[in-house]
Design an enzyme around this catalytic site. Structure first.
Site, PDB file in Angstrom:
ATOM      1  N   MET A  36       0.849  -1.193   0.000  1.00  0.00           N
ATOM      2  CA  MET A  36       0.000   0.000   0.000  1.00  0.00           C
ATOM      3  C   MET A  36       0.887   1.247   0.000  1.00  0.00           C
ATOM      4  O   MET A  36       0.421   2.339   0.337  1.00  0.00           O
ATOM      5  CB  MET A  36      -0.941  -0.020   1.206  1.00  0.00           C
ATOM      6  CG  MET A  36      -1.877  -1.228   1.155  1.00  0.00           C
ATOM      7  SD  MET A  36      -3.438  -0.980   2.004  1.00  0.00           S
ATOM      8  CE  MET A  36      -2.884  -0.701   3.655  1.00  0.00           C
ATOM      9  N   GLY A  37       2.161   1.080  -0.362  1.00  0.00           N
ATOM     10  CA  GLY A  37       3.043   2.238  -0.475  1.00  0.00           C
ATOM     11  C   GLY A  37       3.611   2.690   0.853  1.00  0.00           C
ATOM     12  O   GLY A  37       3.568   1.968   1.851  1.00  0.00           O
ATOM     13  N   GLY A  42      11.284  -2.829   5.443  1.00  0.00           N
ATOM     14  CA  GLY A  42      10.545  -4.096   5.447  1.00  0.00           C
ATOM     15  C   GLY A  42      10.059  -4.439   4.036  1.00  0.00           C
ATOM     16  O   GLY A  42      10.193  -5.573   3.568  1.00  0.00           O
ATOM     17  N   HIS A  43       9.512  -3.411   3.335  1.00  0.00           N
ATOM     18  CA  HIS A  43       9.054  -3.657   1.961  1.00  0.00           C
ATOM     19  C   HIS A  43      10.239  -3.976   1.051  1.00  0.00           C
ATOM     20  O   HIS A  43      10.149  -4.828   0.166  1.00  0.00           O
ATOM     21  CB  HIS A  43       8.346  -2.421   1.406  1.00  0.00           C
ATOM     22  CG  HIS A  43       7.070  -2.065   2.113  1.00  0.00           C
ATOM     23  ND1 HIS A  43       6.966  -0.989   2.956  1.00  0.00           N
ATOM     24  CD2 HIS A  43       5.854  -2.665   2.105  1.00  0.00           C
ATOM     25  CE1 HIS A  43       5.736  -0.924   3.422  1.00  0.00           C
ATOM     26  NE2 HIS A  43       5.040  -1.923   2.930  1.00  0.00           N
ATOM     27  N   GLN A  71     -10.427  -2.536   2.674  1.00  0.00           N
ATOM     28  CA  GLN A  71      -9.933  -3.225   3.883  1.00  0.00           C
ATOM     29  C   GLN A  71      -9.919  -2.304   5.099  1.00  0.00           C
ATOM     30  O   GLN A  71      -9.499  -2.710   6.178  1.00  0.00           O
ATOM     31  CB  GLN A  71      -8.573  -3.861   3.624  1.00  0.00           C
ATOM     32  CG  GLN A  71      -7.415  -2.900   3.418  1.00  0.00           C
ATOM     33  CD  GLN A  71      -6.163  -3.614   2.909  1.00  0.00           C
ATOM     34  OE1 GLN A  71      -6.129  -4.123   1.799  1.00  0.00           O
ATOM     35  NE2 GLN A  71      -5.130  -3.663   3.727  1.00  0.00           N
ATOM     36  N   MET A 213       9.209  -3.292  11.589  1.00  0.00           N
ATOM     37  CA  MET A 213       8.978  -2.153  10.689  1.00  0.00           C
ATOM     38  C   MET A 213       7.531  -2.131  10.213  1.00  0.00           C
ATOM     39  O   MET A 213       6.949  -3.169   9.907  1.00  0.00           O
ATOM     40  CB  MET A 213       9.928  -2.241   9.514  1.00  0.00           C
ATOM     41  CG  MET A 213      11.337  -1.941   9.939  1.00  0.00           C
ATOM     42  SD  MET A 213      12.366  -1.541   8.561  1.00  0.00           S
ATOM     43  CE  MET A 213      13.932  -1.394   9.425  1.00  0.00           C
ATOM     44  N   ARG A 216       3.046   2.426   9.814  1.00  0.00           N
ATOM     45  CA  ARG A 216       2.369   3.192  10.872  1.00  0.00           C
ATOM     46  C   ARG A 216       3.349   3.720  11.918  1.00  0.00           C
ATOM     47  O   ARG A 216       2.974   4.572  12.725  1.00  0.00           O
ATOM     48  CB  ARG A 216       1.299   2.332  11.545  1.00  0.00           C
ATOM     49  CG  ARG A 216       0.148   1.988  10.599  1.00  0.00           C
ATOM     50  CD  ARG A 216      -1.031   1.361  11.315  1.00  0.00           C
ATOM     51  NE  ARG A 216      -2.223   1.399  10.493  1.00  0.00           N
ATOM     52  CZ  ARG A 216      -2.693   0.383   9.766  1.00  0.00           C
ATOM     53  NH1 ARG A 216      -2.070  -0.764   9.764  1.00  0.00           N
ATOM     54  NH2 ARG A 216      -3.785   0.521   9.042  1.00  0.00           N
TER      55      ARG A 216
END
Ligand code: PAF
Length: 312
Positions: A36-37, A42-43, A71, A213, A216
């Site tokens: 979700m950008g 982590g991504h 969601q 990570m 948020r």
């Protein structure tokens, strides 16, 4: 195809599908990393998993960036969900491993009856008659853990991930194990609905001090962030104790973790110890389990987990 250093940005569904089909015709394995950008390390570790997903064979890595309204419940943080597309593209380019970014303006068919629309079945997908009304539900795995406090979340995730699978047509897709329930639910959906896609679960990436990570984390004040370290610390302590004392009672361990989080100033949503695949709660830690935690620190809800393989 653009050099991997500079991903091609694709916004249109048909163009995305055509791109994937061309890559497959070239003999490449198409690997999707759904996000979700507002990307963080982590991504990027999911991207690295994706780049190495196919032993020896060339891969074409696609990262999707799409904040999925279905969601989020109307009470949740869709409006304030952080985004930084330019920054995300820079980070992805810096990996040299991403070939395309799929960034659709909208993935849902919207109604046209002029009624103004209303949130459909409790989600943030504002929809009028004639719009989207098909949902994927993984009926057992969506219940409990995050499903208890986020009743529309997994239905929205399963539906949007199915849509991404149908548009991108990947051979492989990578999900982070931080969202443990999500990862298990997607594996089950792929099995049950015969998607010809291999799902890889990528390990949790943590800050040097142990905080998992998450996009948020930027909303945590310094003080809240410090307090939130109690999550990873209590999980590591619980695992050490479970490995030392065979057949530990899970209720005692859950109480201890919940107490540690509360004493640190967190508001516990849940602490559960469940079987790794079925996510069924266990009384005794006598088989592979995962301890899953969700807790609020200030206005931020954080999740984390740790797997335990007794006897290892
Ligand atoms: O984990 C996420 O970022 C999202 O839930 C996902 C899988 C991209 C679906 O919107």
């Amino acid at each position: 195809m653009a050099a991997a250093g500079e991903p091609e940005v694709i916004r249109d569904k048909a163009a995305m599908r055509a791109w994937s089909r061309r890559r497959r015709a070239e003999g490449k394995t198409v690997v999707l990393v759904p996000t979700m950008g507002f990307l963080h390390e982590g991504h990027l570790s999911l991207v690295s998993t994706a780049a190495n997903a196919s032993a020896g064979a060339p891969v074409a890595v696609v990262v999707s960036i799409y904040v999925n309204p279905s969601q989020f419940a109307p009470t949740e943080d869709l409006a304030t969900y952080p985004s930084d597309l330019a920054g995300d593209l820079r980070k992805l380019a810096s990996t040299g491993a991403v070939h395309a970014v799929f960034n659709p303006p909208d993935l849902y068919v919207r109604g046209t009856d002029g009624s103004g629309g209303a949130a459909v079945s409790g989600s943030c997908l504002q929809e009028a008659a004639g719009g989207h009304e098909t949902w994927i539900r993984v009926e057992r795995l969506e219940v409990g853990l995050c499903g208890s406090s986020r009743p529309v979340f997994f239905r929205g995730v399963a539906t949007v991930v199915s849509k991404l699978f149908n548009v991108v047509e990947p051979d492989v897709a990578v999900f982070g194990k931080k969202d443990y329930q999500q990862w298990r639910l997607i594996c089950r959906m792929v099995r049950d609905l015969d998607f010809a896609i291999e799902i890889i679960g990528s390990e949790i990436v943590r800050e040097a001090d142990g905080l998992a990570m998450s996009s948020r984390n930027v909303h945590l004040s310094r003080e809240e962030r410090e307090k939130a370290l109690s999550i990873s610390k209590s999980l590591v302590n619980a695992r050490t104790s479970a490995l030392k004392n065979s057949n530990s009672a899970s209720q005692h361990m859950k109480n201890q973790i919940a107490q540690t989080l509360s004493e640190a100033g967190g508001r516990v949503d849940y602490v559960e110890i469940v079987e790794q695949e079925s996510l069924v709660p266990v009384d005794t830690i006598d088989r592979p389990v995962v301890i899953c935690v969700a807790a609020w620190f200030g206005k931020v809800r954080l999740i984390d987990n740790i797997e335990i393989h007794p006897g290892s």
